[in-house]
Design an enzyme around this catalytic site. Structure first.
Site, PDB file in Angstrom:
ATOM      1  N   ARG A 240      40.435  46.427  33.942  1.00 14.49           N
ATOM      2  CA  ARG A 240      39.377  45.525  34.591  1.00 14.49           C
ATOM      3  C   ARG A 240      38.031  45.885  34.032  1.00 14.49           C
ATOM      4  NH1 ARG A 240      41.891  41.928  35.862  1.00 14.49           N
ATOM      5  NH2 ARG A 240      42.603  40.956  38.112  1.00 14.49           N
ATOM      6  N   GLU A 269      31.853  40.258  34.031  1.00 17.38           N
ATOM      7  CA  GLU A 269      31.946  39.181  33.114  1.00 17.38           C
ATOM      8  C   GLU A 269      32.124  37.995  33.873  1.00 17.38           C
ATOM      9  OE1 GLU A 269      36.164  40.626  32.397  1.00 17.38           O
ATOM     10  OE2 GLU A 269      36.881  38.801  33.283  1.00 17.38           O
ATOM     11  N   HIS A 287      39.033  38.006  28.084  1.00 16.11           N
ATOM     12  CA  HIS A 287      40.004  38.110  29.275  1.00 16.11           C
ATOM     13  C   HIS A 287      41.310  37.134  29.067  1.00 16.11           C
ATOM     14  CE1 HIS A 287      40.395  39.564  33.805  1.00 16.11           C
ATOM     15  NE2 HIS A 287      41.496  39.345  33.130  1.00 16.11           N
TER      16      HIS A 287
HETATM   17  C1  8YV Z   1      44.289  36.598  34.781  1.00 18.79           C
HETATM   18  C2  8YV Z   1      44.328  39.133  35.243  1.00 18.79           C
HETATM   19  O1  8YV Z   1      43.888  35.956  33.721  1.00 18.79           O
HETATM   20  O2  8YV Z   1      46.387  39.062  36.304  1.00 18.79           O
HETATM   21  C3  8YV Z   1      45.546  39.382  36.200  1.00 18.79           C
HETATM   22  O3  8YV Z   1      44.942  40.408  36.987  1.00 18.79           O
HETATM   23  O4  8YV Z   1      43.558  39.969  34.874  1.00 18.79           O
HETATM   24  C4  8YV Z   1      44.577  37.828  34.145  1.00 18.79           C
HETATM   25  O5  8YV Z   1      46.073  37.830  34.038  1.00 18.79           O
HETATM   26  C5  8YV Z   1      42.739  36.687  35.616  1.00 18.79           C
HETATM   27  O6  8YV Z   1      42.639  37.598  36.461  1.00 18.79           O
HETATM   28  C6  8YV Z   1      42.704  35.147  36.099  1.00 18.79           C
HETATM   29  O7  8YV Z   1      43.003  35.068  37.416  1.00 18.79           O
END
Ligand code: 8YV
Length: 330
Positions: A240, A269, A287
Site C-alpha cells: 500500500r 494515489e 496499482h
Molecule cells: C485492488 C489491492 O486492485 O486487493 C487489494 O488489496 O490492492 C488491489 O488488488 C484494489 O485495492 C482495488 O480495490
C-alpha cells in the site's frame, strides 16, 4: 417482501451486477466516477449492503449516517479503506477478497522486482528518447536476481507466494520479517530465514514490501530504513502507499543510496509524489498488481458472493469480522 437494496459503488463486470440484480435492487455507478464522501453517504441511504473497492472509505461517520447498512463487501484483499472497529461497534459485516489474487499479485511483484534489478523501465525510456547510439560494457548494468538475497517485509499469503518464486524458481535466499514467525513447516520448503527488520534491510539485495497498511506500518520504510539498505539494493512495493515515505525514497534514489525501486502503490494515489516522477531509476505502475482478467473476475465474484450471502442469511465466504454474524434483520 421487498428485496434489499444495495449500492455497487464502482463500475464492475456486467455479469457481477447482473448476478447481484437477481437478489437485490441494485444501484450501479456505470460512470465509474469516485463518489465524494458526501455522495457516497447519500447513495447509501436505504441500502442494506454495498460493494466497494479500495477507493471508497467506509468510516464511522458514514455508518452513522446509514444505520440501515449491514454489509460492506470490499473487492480487495487489503481493507485499510474500511474502519473495521467502527463496523464492529455497529454490527456491520465487512468482507474482503483474499486468496483469489495471491498468485497474480505475486507474479506482478516479482516482475516489478526484476524490472528494477535489470533497469527495464529506465532503459526503455532511454531507447524511446532516441539516445541509444552504441553498445557499452556498462550500459544499464544492473544486479542479478537469481542467487541473490530476497528480503520480504510482510510474510502473508502474497509474501509467501513471492518467496516461493524466488526460492524455487530463481535460487534466491529468502529472508523475511513479519509480525509473527512462520511455522517451521512453512519456512522449510522456502529455506526462509526469519530476521529482525534491521537485518532484513541490511542484507536484502532485493526488498519486497507486502505488509498490510496500518498505523503500525505507516512509513515503515523512510529515510532511516533506506539508510540501512545496500547501495546496490532494490525496493519493490506492492503493498500500500503510505508504507513507504515516497519523498524519502525519491531522495535515496536520486542520490543512489539504493540502486532502484519499483512501485505499484503510492501515498495519496492516484496522485504520485512529483519527485518520484523525475528520478530515473524507478519503475512506476498504477496499482495494477491484481489486474488480470481471471483475477479481477474472481475478486468481483467473491465480493458479490459475500454480499449475497450476508444479506440472505448464509455464511459469507471471506468475512473480516465474523464476530458480527448473524446480522440483525434490516
Ligand atoms: C485492488 C489491492 O486492485 O486487493 C487489494 O488489496 O490492492 C488491489 O488488488 C484494489 O485495492 C482495488 O480495490
Amino acid at each position: 417482501m421487498s428485496r434489499p437494496a444495495v449500492l455497487v459503488a464502482r463500475k464492475v463486470f456486467a455479469e457481477t451486477t447482473d448476478r447481484l440484480a437477481r437478489h437485490f435492487e441494485v444501484e450501479r455507478n456505470d460512470d465509474d466516477r469516485i463518489f465524494t464522501k458526501a455522495e457516497l453517504s447519500a447513495k447509501l441511504r436505504g441500502k442494506a449492503g454495498c460493494f466497494v473497492t479500495g477507493s471508497e472509505r467506509i468510516d464511522a461517520e458514514l455508518l452513522d449516517a446509514n444505520p440501515q447498512l449491514r454489509a460492506v463487501c470490499n473487492m480487495a484483499v487489503g481493507y485499510n479503506n474500511i474502519d473495521v472497529d467502527a463496523c464492529n461497534a455497529r454490527g456491520v459485516l465487512a468482507t474482503n477478497t483474499p486468496d483469489v489474487l495471491t498468485e497474480t499479485t505475486a507474479d506482478f511483484g516479482f516482475a516489478l522486482m526484476m524490472s528494477a534489478a535489470r533497469r527495464m523501465a529506465e532503459s526503455e525510456h532511454y531507447l524511446r528518447r532516441g539516445e541509444w547510439t552504441r553498445w557499452a560494457y556498462d550500459m544499464f548494468i544492473g544486479s542479478d536476481v537469481h542467487g541473490a538475497t530476497l528480503g520480504i517485509l510482510g510474510m502473508g499469503r502474497i509474501g509467501q507466494a513471492i518467496a516461493r518464486r524466488g526460492a524455487l524458481g530463481f535460487g534466491m535466499q529468502v529472508i523475511y520479517h513479519n509480525r509473527s514467525r512462520l511455522p517451521p513447516e512453512q519456512e522449510a520448503p522456502l529455506g526462509a530465514r526469519y530476521v529482525g527488520k534491521d537485518e532484513l534491510l541490511r542484507e536484502a539485495d532485493h526488498l519486497v514490501l507486502v505488509v498490510p497498511y496500518s498505523a503500525a506500518s505507516h512509513h515503515a520504510i523512510a529515510a532511516a530504513e533506506l539508510a540501512l539498505m545496500k547501495p546496490s539494493a532494490t525496493l519493490t512495493n506492492v503493498a500500500r502507499g503510505g508504507v513507504v515515505d515516497d519523498a524519502a525514497l525519491a531522495a535515496a534514489l536520486r542520490e543512489r543510496r539504493i540502486a532502484a525501486a519499483a512501485l505499484d502503490v503510492f501515498e495519496g494515489e492516484p496522485q504520485v509524489h512529483p519527485d518520484l516522477l523525475t528520478v530515473p531509476n524507478i519503475v512506476l505502475t498504477p496499482h495494477i498488481a491484481s489486474a488480470t482478467v481471471a483475477t479481477r473476475r474472481a475478486m468481483a465474484d467473491l465480493a458479490a458472493d459475500n454480499l449475497i450471502a450476508a444479506l440472505t442469511g448464509a455464511a459469507p465466504p471471506t468475512p473480516i469480522n465474523p464476530q458480527v454474524l448473524p446480522l440483525r434483520p434490516s
